[in-house]
Design a protein around this motif. Sequence first.
Motif, PDB file in Angstrom:
ATOM      1  N   LYS A 107       0.839  -1.202   0.000  1.00 20.81           N
ATOM      2  CA  LYS A 107       0.000   0.000   0.000  1.00 20.81           C
ATOM      3  C   LYS A 107       0.874   1.253   0.000  1.00 20.81           C
ATOM      4  O   LYS A 107       0.618   2.216  -0.740  1.00 20.81           O
ATOM      5  CB  LYS A 107      -0.888  -0.028   1.253  1.00 20.81           C
ATOM      6  CG  LYS A 107      -2.059   0.913   1.197  1.00 20.81           C
ATOM      7  CD  LYS A 107      -2.928   0.683   2.413  1.00 20.81           C
ATOM      8  CE  LYS A 107      -3.902   1.813   2.605  1.00 20.81           C
ATOM      9  NZ  LYS A 107      -4.632   1.715   3.858  1.00 20.81           N
ATOM     10  N   ASN A 164       1.169   4.292  -2.967  1.00 18.14           N
ATOM     11  CA  ASN A 164       0.495   5.548  -2.587  1.00 18.14           C
ATOM     12  C   ASN A 164       1.326   6.749  -3.069  1.00 18.14           C
ATOM     13  O   ASN A 164       2.458   6.951  -2.631  1.00 18.14           O
ATOM     14  CB  ASN A 164       0.330   5.593  -1.060  1.00 18.14           C
ATOM     15  CG  ASN A 164      -0.529   6.760  -0.632  1.00 18.14           C
ATOM     16  OD1 ASN A 164      -0.784   7.667  -1.422  1.00 18.14           O
ATOM     17  ND2 ASN A 164      -0.964   6.731   0.599  1.00 18.14           N
ATOM     18  N   THR A 195       2.741   9.258  -0.547  1.00 16.40           N
ATOM     19  CA  THR A 195       3.826   8.824   0.343  1.00 16.40           C
ATOM     20  C   THR A 195       5.146   9.416  -0.144  1.00 16.40           C
ATOM     21  O   THR A 195       5.353   9.597  -1.340  1.00 16.40           O
ATOM     22  CB  THR A 195       3.911   7.284   0.336  1.00 16.40           C
ATOM     23  OG1 THR A 195       2.628   6.768   0.642  1.00 16.40           O
ATOM     24  CG2 THR A 195       4.910   6.766   1.343  1.00 16.40           C
TER      25      THR A 195
END
Lengths: 283, 180
Positions: free
Chosen positions: A261, A265, A268
Amino acid sequence: MDATPQMTCQTAREAFPEFLDFRTAPTARMAERSHLAVCPDCQREFATLTRIATALDEAPSALPSGRMRQRFYAMLEEEKHSARSIHLAAEREHHARGLSLWRRLGLPLAGCALLAAGFVGGTRFSARSPESQDHSDPEARRQLADLQQRVNAMGQLVGYSLIQQRHSPTVDRLQGVLTSASRENPPPQVINELISALALDPSAHVRLSALDGLAAHLEQEVVRAGVLACLAREENPLVQVSMIDLLATARDASARPAIEKLSTNVTTDRNVRDAARRALAQL
Amino acid sequence: MLAVRDGELNALGELFERHHGRLYGFLLKLTGDRSTAEDLTQTVFQRMLKYRHTYRDQGNFAAWMYHLARRCTADHVRRSSAAPRPIDPADLNLHADDAPHAAGQASVHDDHRLLYAALALLDRDDREVLLLSRFQELSFAEIAGILECSVGAAKVRAHRALRELRDAFFRLQRPTPPVS
């Protein structure tokens, strides 16, 4: 026009601002005044400027609305309240610091003093029994080992109590974490406190130190699960990267979804995404 | 102000009562807008509270107040970039003692209207130095301190601004010649 050989109209007009200022003494700049008295051009210039300056001085003065006074006093009250709050907060802080000092130093020291008193008392008591002076006696060795264990536990508890006090200075919490992390076989409550520091401590330095302390105990499932849980809430890229590296080192497959994840993302940090991709390759 | 700086905030109320009318008048002439002048007056007193610890005894309080007022106005102009509107003297609430008497009331009113219109035509810097120099409680040394220039430069600027105002006033007073 030159009224006097030394004085020009331009020089005389440089004195006009002072002539228009009522505070200027009538005897000041006499040379310029003499020029003005005989120069019709300068007199016309001075007359028009005087008329405008007088009109400006006599222009009607406006009164502010009553609302302005209300707004001012409301602002003043707010500031006084705010200043009083800051003062009270400073007093509370001062008071809390006194209590905190007692909790941080007083209680552990009192515990150590009690332990030392027990140790001295036990030594004296055992000195009265000749048979117990023999250290080769299994019972005496067991008592000494027990005593040693208690001293170690006391040291751990000092560190433990320092971590728990999240309102104490960062350097003290860091010291508590380092003390707890340096134990070879920390009890479960110390592991829990390290995980808790990793999850909740406001300082990234303290969280990184807690992570270092936990790195030595990766074989424990509770440690891996704790780090994984903290990864989801961590926002500091440096700590995130360290956590990902640690989970990759532990080859913990349960960490894969969370790391995947992070790797996809876009919000991030780029370094975190890179670390996540490296970790996924290892997992 | 020294008392305010040392924590006696109530003392600011006394300073407000003593100075806010004159400060408001200055800001009204500078901006040409009542509501803006009230807001700026409030902001100046807010900044006095905020920066009270920076107040030093060596300066005149009025000079410090106008220094803050000048900064507040510059900030306001930067934000709004609005040109000042001329004030109509009929819109002003006059002090009872200042109200003109019946004789010549109309012409005085016209002169004031023209004066404010001429004032609005000046550059803000000229308007500022002119208003500061006609506020007789400030010396040219203090004005120079507020404008951050030499005393000589402050006098020259004030004189030039007064000439500009006079020229603008007479231009407005002169009727426009009919186009033949």
